[in-house]
Design a protein around this motif. Structure first.
Motif, PDB file in Angstrom:
ATOM      1  N   PRO A   4      -4.656   9.548   5.643  1.00 14.77           N
ATOM      2  CA  PRO A   4      -4.377   8.569   4.588  1.00 14.77           C
ATOM      3  C   PRO A   4      -3.843   7.268   5.170  1.00 14.77           C
ATOM      4  O   PRO A   4      -3.177   7.254   6.205  1.00 14.77           O
ATOM      5  N   ARG A  28      -1.474   4.074   4.057  1.00 10.60           N
ATOM      6  CA  ARG A  28      -0.590   3.476   3.063  1.00 10.60           C
ATOM      7  C   ARG A  28       0.008   2.178   3.592  1.00 10.60           C
ATOM      8  O   ARG A  28      -0.217   1.113   3.045  1.00 10.60           O
ATOM      9  N   LYS A  29       0.763   2.273   4.677  1.00 14.46           N
ATOM     10  CA  LYS A  29       1.327   1.069   5.287  1.00 14.46           C
ATOM     11  C   LYS A  29       1.318   1.247   6.797  1.00 14.46           C
ATOM     12  O   LYS A  29       1.627   2.320   7.308  1.00 14.46           O
ATOM     13  N   HIS A  30       0.932   0.198   7.485  1.00 13.11           N
ATOM     14  CA  HIS A  30       0.872   0.269   8.944  1.00 13.11           C
ATOM     15  C   HIS A  30       1.421  -1.016   9.544  1.00 13.11           C
ATOM     16  O   HIS A  30       1.110  -2.116   9.084  1.00 13.11           O
ATOM     17  N   ASP A  81       0.267  -3.461   4.095  1.00  9.09           N
ATOM     18  CA  ASP A  81       0.660  -2.530   3.038  1.00  9.09           C
ATOM     19  C   ASP A  81      -0.488  -2.397   2.036  1.00  9.09           C
ATOM     20  O   ASP A  81      -0.765  -3.329   1.274  1.00  9.09           O
ATOM     21  N   GLU A  93      -0.664  -0.225  -0.442  1.00 11.45           N
ATOM     22  CA  GLU A  93      -0.150   0.016  -1.794  1.00 11.45           C
ATOM     23  C   GLU A  93       0.148  -1.302  -2.492  1.00 11.45           C
ATOM     24  O   GLU A  93      -0.148  -1.469  -3.676  1.00 11.45           O
ATOM     25  N   ARG A 104      -9.700   1.726  -2.460  1.00  7.77           N
ATOM     26  CA  ARG A 104      -8.246   1.806  -2.235  1.00  7.77           C
ATOM     27  C   ARG A 104      -7.742   3.227  -2.478  1.00  7.77           C
ATOM     28  O   ARG A 104      -6.941   3.754  -1.703  1.00  7.77           O
ATOM     29  N   HIS A 105      -8.211   3.850  -3.545  1.00  9.35           N
ATOM     30  CA  HIS A 105      -7.824   5.228  -3.862  1.00  9.35           C
ATOM     31  C   HIS A 105      -8.219   6.174  -2.715  1.00  9.35           C
ATOM     32  O   HIS A 105      -7.419   7.030  -2.314  1.00  9.35           O
ATOM     33  N   LEU A 128      -5.911   5.477   0.387  1.00  6.15           N
ATOM     34  CA  LEU A 128      -4.531   5.899   0.136  1.00  6.15           C
ATOM     35  C   LEU A 128      -4.380   7.413   0.200  1.00  6.15           C
ATOM     36  O   LEU A 128      -3.337   7.932   0.623  1.00  6.15           O
ATOM     37  N   ASN A 129      -5.436   8.115  -0.203  1.00  2.00           N
ATOM     38  CA  ASN A 129      -5.375   9.569  -0.266  1.00  2.00           C
ATOM     39  C   ASN A 129      -6.141  10.274   0.848  1.00  2.00           C
ATOM     40  O   ASN A 129      -6.239  11.501   0.851  1.00  2.00           O
TER      41      ASN A 129
END
Length: 214
Positions: free
Chosen positions: A3, A5-7, A148, A150, A171-172, A175-176
């Protein structure tokens, strides 16, 4: 798929436009049957001298090999990144090298789609914003960005910040950590129920049907 999310990572600038997939990973290295091991050949013709074989000698003068960018995980490049052929190996090579994010003002559609399926985030910013990041990454030692997904936001904690857009489905998935297989497995219960109602015939049953059909 991992996943996203933020890096936060070191940024390496590839100040070139129209970087195509043959430059990202030359055709002679596409014979591997697994997705790993392509990172060592990333941008091979720009990084190595020789006859294009695996035994080539690294020149050391390409930006990716500069000590100040060691361990970089965010690549920023010019417009139309990933153009050319549709080879998915280009994304595999970038990911295998350690990149999690590529930032550019535009991407080839097939490359962007391949990136999505392999957990590599492509971020589209304006030409001016990309130029600013390239300038900062050249001038500031150990320059880092936080990306980010999210919040759909990029910032460096030193005055640069930008927002970007992405379609909600992509995006979904990122994120998952959902690739095509992951998306399919979300319906595992429905698939199992269907298979229970439509059992696969045994080899004996298939043979009997063949005999009776003659």
């Amino acid at each position: 798929m991992q996943p996203f999310r933020k890096h936060t990572g070191i940024v390496v600038p590839l100040d070139k436009v129209n970087v195509d997939t043959d430059q990202i990973i030359p055709k002679q290295f596409l014979k591997r049957i697994e997705r790993t091991g392509f990172g060592r050949f990333l941008f091979y013709d720009w990084r190595f001298s020789g006859d294009g074989k695996e035994s080539g000698t690294k020149t050391g003068d390409f930006v990716l090999d500069a000590p100040r960018y060691a361990g970089a995980s965010i690549l920023v490049a010019g417009k139309n990144f990933g153009c050319g052929s549709s080879r998915e190996h280009a994304v595999w090579a970038l990911a295998d090298f350690g990149f999690r994010v590529v930032i550019a003002s535009s991407f080839a559609d097939i490359f962007a789609n391949n990136s999505l399926k392999n957990g590599l985030l492509t971020v589209r910013l304006s030409d001016e914003q990309v130029a600013d990041i390239i300038r900062r990454s050249k001038q500031i030692a150990n320059y880092r960005l936080s990306v980010d997904l999210e919040a759909l936001r990029v910032d460096d904690g030193q005055g640069f910040e930008a927002t970007f857009t992405m379609d909600e489905f992509s995006r979904h998935c990122l994120l998952n950590g959902l690739d095509d297989i992951g998306l399919t497995l979300q319906h595992e219960a429905e698939i199992a129920a269907y298979e229970a109602k439509h059992p696969v015939p045994s080899e004996m049953e298939i043979d009997m049907k063949t005999i009776l059909a003659r």
